[in-house]
Scaffold this motif. Structure first.
Motif, PDB file in Angstrom:
ATOM      1  N   THR A 162       3.298  27.808 -44.713  1.00 51.10           N
ATOM      2  CA  THR A 162       2.455  27.236 -43.647  1.00 51.10           C
ATOM      3  C   THR A 162       2.440  25.718 -43.733  1.00 51.10           C
ATOM      4  OG1 THR A 162       1.053  29.213 -43.649  1.00 51.10           O
ATOM      5  CG2 THR A 162       0.139  27.226 -42.637  1.00 51.10           C
ATOM      6  N   LYS A 163       2.360  25.207 -44.956  1.00 50.05           N
ATOM      7  CA  LYS A 163       2.380  23.756 -45.140  1.00 50.05           C
ATOM      8  C   LYS A 163       3.754  23.178 -44.815  1.00 50.05           C
ATOM      9  CE  LYS A 163      -1.393  22.976 -48.381  1.00 50.05           C
ATOM     10  NZ  LYS A 163      -1.779  22.411 -49.708  1.00 50.05           N
ATOM     11  N   LYS A 164       4.816  23.919 -45.133  1.00 49.43           N
ATOM     12  CA  LYS A 164       6.156  23.448 -44.794  1.00 49.43           C
ATOM     13  C   LYS A 164       6.298  23.233 -43.291  1.00 49.43           C
ATOM     14  CE  LYS A 164       8.857  25.463 -48.606  1.00 49.43           C
ATOM     15  NZ  LYS A 164       9.927  26.431 -48.966  1.00 49.43           N
ATOM     16  N   VAL A 165       5.779  24.179 -42.523  1.00 41.61           N
ATOM     17  CA  VAL A 165       5.851  24.070 -41.063  1.00 41.61           C
ATOM     18  C   VAL A 165       5.082  22.838 -40.589  1.00 41.61           C
ATOM     19  CG1 VAL A 165       5.219  25.151 -38.874  1.00 41.61           C
ATOM     20  CG2 VAL A 165       6.137  26.553 -40.738  1.00 41.61           C
ATOM     21  N   LEU A 166       3.853  22.695 -41.075  1.00 42.08           N
ATOM     22  CA  LEU A 166       3.014  21.562 -40.692  1.00 42.08           C
ATOM     23  C   LEU A 166       3.652  20.239 -41.100  1.00 42.08           C
ATOM     24  CD1 LEU A 166       0.327  20.318 -39.677  1.00 42.08           C
ATOM     25  CD2 LEU A 166      -0.592  20.717 -41.989  1.00 42.08           C
ATOM     26  N   TYR A 167       4.062  20.150 -42.345  1.00 40.32           N
ATOM     27  CA  TYR A 167       4.584  18.886 -42.867  1.00 40.32           C
ATOM     28  C   TYR A 167       5.916  18.501 -42.221  1.00 40.32           C
ATOM     29  CZ  TYR A 167       1.025  19.020 -46.573  1.00 40.32           C
ATOM     30  OH  TYR A 167      -0.153  19.022 -47.270  1.00 40.32           O
ATOM     31  N   LEU A 168       6.759  19.474 -41.933  1.00 37.38           N
ATOM     32  CA  LEU A 168       8.037  19.164 -41.304  1.00 37.38           C
ATOM     33  C   LEU A 168       7.822  18.649 -39.879  1.00 37.38           C
ATOM     34  CD1 LEU A 168      11.063  19.016 -41.276  1.00 37.38           C
ATOM     35  CD2 LEU A 168      11.152  21.481 -40.776  1.00 37.38           C
ATOM     36  N   ARG A 169       6.967  19.313 -39.124  1.00 36.01           N
ATOM     37  CA  ARG A 169       6.659  18.835 -37.768  1.00 36.01           C
ATOM     38  C   ARG A 169       6.099  17.412 -37.801  1.00 36.01           C
ATOM     39  NH1 ARG A 169       3.481  24.241 -35.638  1.00 36.01           N
ATOM     40  NH2 ARG A 169       5.232  25.294 -34.599  1.00 36.01           N
ATOM     41  N   LEU A 170       5.217  17.159 -38.748  1.00 37.97           N
ATOM     42  CA  LEU A 170       4.613  15.835 -38.856  1.00 37.97           C
ATOM     43  C   LEU A 170       5.644  14.781 -39.231  1.00 37.97           C
ATOM     44  CD1 LEU A 170       1.273  16.751 -40.663  1.00 37.97           C
ATOM     45  CD2 LEU A 170       1.468  15.730 -38.384  1.00 37.97           C
ATOM     46  N   LEU A 171       6.499  15.096 -40.190  1.00 43.04           N
ATOM     47  CA  LEU A 171       7.500  14.118 -40.626  1.00 43.04           C
ATOM     48  C   LEU A 171       8.440  13.761 -39.484  1.00 43.04           C
ATOM     49  CD1 LEU A 171       8.632  12.464 -42.995  1.00 43.04           C
ATOM     50  CD2 LEU A 171      10.175  14.385 -43.467  1.00 43.04           C
ATOM     51  N   ILE A 172       8.925  14.773 -38.768  1.00 46.47           N
ATOM     52  CA  ILE A 172       9.820  14.534 -37.632  1.00 46.47           C
ATOM     53  C   ILE A 172       9.161  13.581 -36.640  1.00 46.47           C
ATOM     54  CG2 ILE A 172      10.831  15.628 -35.584  1.00 46.47           C
ATOM     55  CD1 ILE A 172      11.235  18.160 -37.391  1.00 46.47           C
ATOM     56  N   HIS A 173       7.901  13.818 -36.376  1.00 47.82           N
ATOM     57  CA  HIS A 173       7.167  13.024 -35.394  1.00 47.82           C
ATOM     58  C   HIS A 173       6.903  11.601 -35.877  1.00 47.82           C
ATOM     59  CE1 HIS A 173       4.303  12.496 -32.030  1.00 47.82           C
ATOM     60  NE2 HIS A 173       3.630  11.745 -32.894  1.00 47.82           N
ATOM     61  N   ILE A 174       6.424  11.460 -37.093  1.00 46.89           N
ATOM     62  CA  ILE A 174       5.981  10.142 -37.576  1.00 46.89           C
ATOM     63  C   ILE A 174       7.163   9.202 -37.800  1.00 46.89           C
ATOM     64  CG2 ILE A 174       4.686   8.927 -39.377  1.00 46.89           C
ATOM     65  CD1 ILE A 174       3.079  11.540 -39.758  1.00 46.89           C
ATOM     66  N   VAL A 175       8.306   9.741 -38.198  1.00 41.99           N
ATOM     67  CA  VAL A 175       9.492   8.887 -38.292  1.00 41.99           C
ATOM     68  C   VAL A 175       9.801   8.294 -36.917  1.00 41.99           C
ATOM     69  CG1 VAL A 175      11.982   8.832 -38.709  1.00 41.99           C
ATOM     70  CG2 VAL A 175      10.474  10.040 -40.308  1.00 41.99           C
ATOM     71  N   GLY A 176       9.672   9.111 -35.874  1.00 40.37           N
ATOM     72  CA  GLY A 176       9.829   8.582 -34.519  1.00 40.37           C
ATOM     73  C   GLY A 176       8.781   7.536 -34.206  1.00 40.37           C
ATOM     74  N   ASP A 177       7.539   7.799 -34.603  1.00 45.75           N
ATOM     75  CA  ASP A 177       6.426   6.883 -34.333  1.00 45.75           C
ATOM     76  C   ASP A 177       6.710   5.466 -34.796  1.00 45.75           C
ATOM     77  OD1 ASP A 177       4.657   8.599 -33.070  1.00 45.75           O
ATOM     78  OD2 ASP A 177       3.574   9.122 -34.901  1.00 45.75           O
ATOM     79  N   VAL A 178       7.159   5.319 -36.037  1.00 41.53           N
ATOM     80  CA  VAL A 178       7.284   3.970 -36.603  1.00 41.53           C
ATOM     81  C   VAL A 178       8.462   3.188 -36.019  1.00 41.53           C
ATOM     82  CG1 VAL A 178       6.113   4.562 -38.756  1.00 41.53           C
ATOM     83  CG2 VAL A 178       8.615   4.728 -38.622  1.00 41.53           C
ATOM     84  N   HIS A 179       9.290   3.845 -35.227  1.00 44.25           N
ATOM     85  CA  HIS A 179      10.362   3.125 -34.544  1.00 44.25           C
ATOM     86  C   HIS A 179       9.921   2.647 -33.160  1.00 44.25           C
ATOM     87  CE1 HIS A 179      12.761   4.831 -37.797  1.00 44.25           C
ATOM     88  NE2 HIS A 179      13.619   3.864 -37.535  1.00 44.25           N
ATOM     89  N   GLN A 180       8.730   3.044 -32.726  1.00 46.79           N
ATOM     90  CA  GLN A 180       8.116   2.456 -31.530  1.00 46.79           C
ATOM     91  C   GLN A 180       7.391   1.214 -32.010  1.00 46.79           C
ATOM     92  OE1 GLN A 180       5.933   0.993 -29.624  1.00 46.79           O
ATOM     93  NE2 GLN A 180       4.669   2.514 -28.589  1.00 46.79           N
ATOM     94  N   PRO A 181       7.852   0.024 -31.650  1.00 49.41           N
ATOM     95  CA  PRO A 181       7.349  -1.207 -32.285  1.00 49.41           C
ATOM     96  C   PRO A 181       5.837  -1.352 -32.319  1.00 49.41           C
ATOM     97  CG  PRO A 181       9.244  -1.684 -30.905  1.00 49.41           C
ATOM     98  CD  PRO A 181       8.915  -0.248 -30.672  1.00 49.41           C
ATOM     99  N   LEU A 182       5.150  -0.915 -31.284  1.00 51.52           N
ATOM    100  CA  LEU A 182       3.707  -1.123 -31.238  1.00 51.52           C
ATOM    101  C   LEU A 182       2.925  -0.108 -32.059  1.00 51.52           C
ATOM    102  CD1 LEU A 182       3.451  -2.349 -27.582  1.00 51.52           C
ATOM    103  CD2 LEU A 182       3.008  -3.668 -29.647  1.00 51.52           C
ATOM    104  N   HIS A 183       3.633   0.795 -32.738  1.00 49.00           N
ATOM    105  CA  HIS A 183       2.981   1.607 -33.757  1.00 49.00           C
ATOM    106  C   HIS A 183       2.946   0.860 -35.087  1.00 49.00           C
ATOM    107  CE1 HIS A 183       2.031   5.710 -32.199  1.00 49.00           C
ATOM    108  NE2 HIS A 183       2.536   5.095 -31.149  1.00 49.00           N
ATOM    109  N   VAL A 184       3.495  -0.347 -35.073  1.00 46.98           N
ATOM    110  CA  VAL A 184       3.332  -1.284 -36.182  1.00 46.98           C
ATOM    111  C   VAL A 184       2.686  -2.538 -35.581  1.00 46.98           C
ATOM    112  CG1 VAL A 184       4.472  -2.419 -38.132  1.00 46.98           C
ATOM    113  CG2 VAL A 184       5.440  -0.319 -37.200  1.00 46.98           C
ATOM    114  N   GLY A 185       1.625  -2.302 -34.822  1.00 47.89           N
ATOM    115  CA  GLY A 185       0.947  -3.372 -34.098  1.00 47.89           C
ATOM    116  C   GLY A 185      -0.303  -3.854 -34.803  1.00 47.89           C
ATOM    117  N   HIS A 186      -1.164  -4.497 -34.044  1.00 50.09           N
ATOM    118  CA  HIS A 186      -2.361  -5.124 -34.601  1.00 50.09           C
ATOM    119  C   HIS A 186      -3.586  -4.236 -34.400  1.00 50.09           C
ATOM    120  CE1 HIS A 186      -0.171  -9.105 -33.403  1.00 50.09           C
ATOM    121  NE2 HIS A 186       0.427  -8.481 -34.403  1.00 50.09           N
TER     122      HIS A 186
END
Length: 265
Positions: free
Chosen positions: A125-149
């Protein structure tokens, strides 16, 4: 009755002009990153992901962490989608900050999820949750304003006009620039997914800190181009930033593939 109906219509129209809260790349952008990543996964990694997610593709799994924002049981994940870093820092200052970062943010959680998913005894169950989150958050940090103020909520409080419609800087980068290209996620991935082995090797050798620094520098430029409240952004803005947009989507996909291959390959 007619008056009530008119009021409801007016309310619905007004809601269309309210800038929505941060959703990273939006549905389309995250799927583009996931689709590109899938094209660079090893056979062993693909088998491992199938064992965890079944027939749910990387592209489709990428949106789950945004879709569940309506469920209060997952409110604790809110800060996992971004990292706030004040403006005007040198690269060394950013790296020093990240080296001592213990906050609940995208940077610390990418590292946490990576280590957890390397544990072969992790509960399914944690593998499913953590894998979905990792896939998403790696995408997040490549959107420049997710490293905003923090003070403007990553550009959410920077009001602009996108083709004369009220919006904000974060939403422009989350969804409006991507949607403006008028491609499906598979068409978009096909249109920009051109790499060499050397390019992929270089991108996948970058650390998570490197990704953050890169996005921070782009965000600084994006902020700097806004000179006045309700600045009008349209065709010229797309012309100015479409190559940066495509580069960040492509890098996100290549690096996500590298990270997944490291974990499962």
């Amino acid at each position: 009755m007619k008056l009530k109906l008119v009021k409801k219509i007016v309310l619905c129209c007004a809601l269309l002009y309210i800038p929505f809260s941060s959703m990273a790349w939006g549905v389309l952008g995250h799927r583009i990153v996931g689709q590109i990543a899938d094209s660079y996964l090893t056979k062993k990694t693909k088998r491992a992901i199938f064992d965890i997610l079944g027939n749910e593709s990387v592209a489709m799994a990428s949106n789950w962490p945004d879709f569940i924002k309506s469920d209060p049981n997952y409110n604790y994940l809110y800060n996992w989608h971004f990292i706030n870093i004040k403006g005007g820092l040198t690269e060394d200052s950013i790296r020093n900050y990240l080296a001592s970062d213990t906050a609940t943010d995208a940077y610390t959680k990418i590292n946490f999820l990576t280590e957890q998913l390397k544990n072969k005894d992790l509960d399914h169950t944690k593998k499913v949750l953590y894998l979905r989150l990792l896939i998403h958050i790696v995408g997040d940090v490549h959107q420049p304003l997710h490293v905003g103020h923090a003070d403007d909520q990553g550009g959410n409080k920077v009001k602009v006009l996108w083709f004369n419609a009220p919006s904000n800087l974060h939403t422009v980068w989350d969804t409006q620039l991507v949607n403006f290209q008028e491609l499906s996620y598979t068409e978009y991935a096909t249109a920009i997914n051109f790499t060499t082995k050397e390019m992929r090797k270089a991108l996948q050798a970058n650390t998570v800190a490197d990704w953050i620094v890169e996005s921070y520098k782009i965000a600084d430029k994006v902020y700097g181009d806004i000179k006045e409240p309700d600045q009008k952004l349209s065709y010229n803005y797309n012309f100015q930033y479409v190559d940066t947009l495509n580069s960040q989507l492509l890098k996100g996909g290549v690096r996500l593939a590298g990270l997944l291959n490291e974990i499962f390959g």
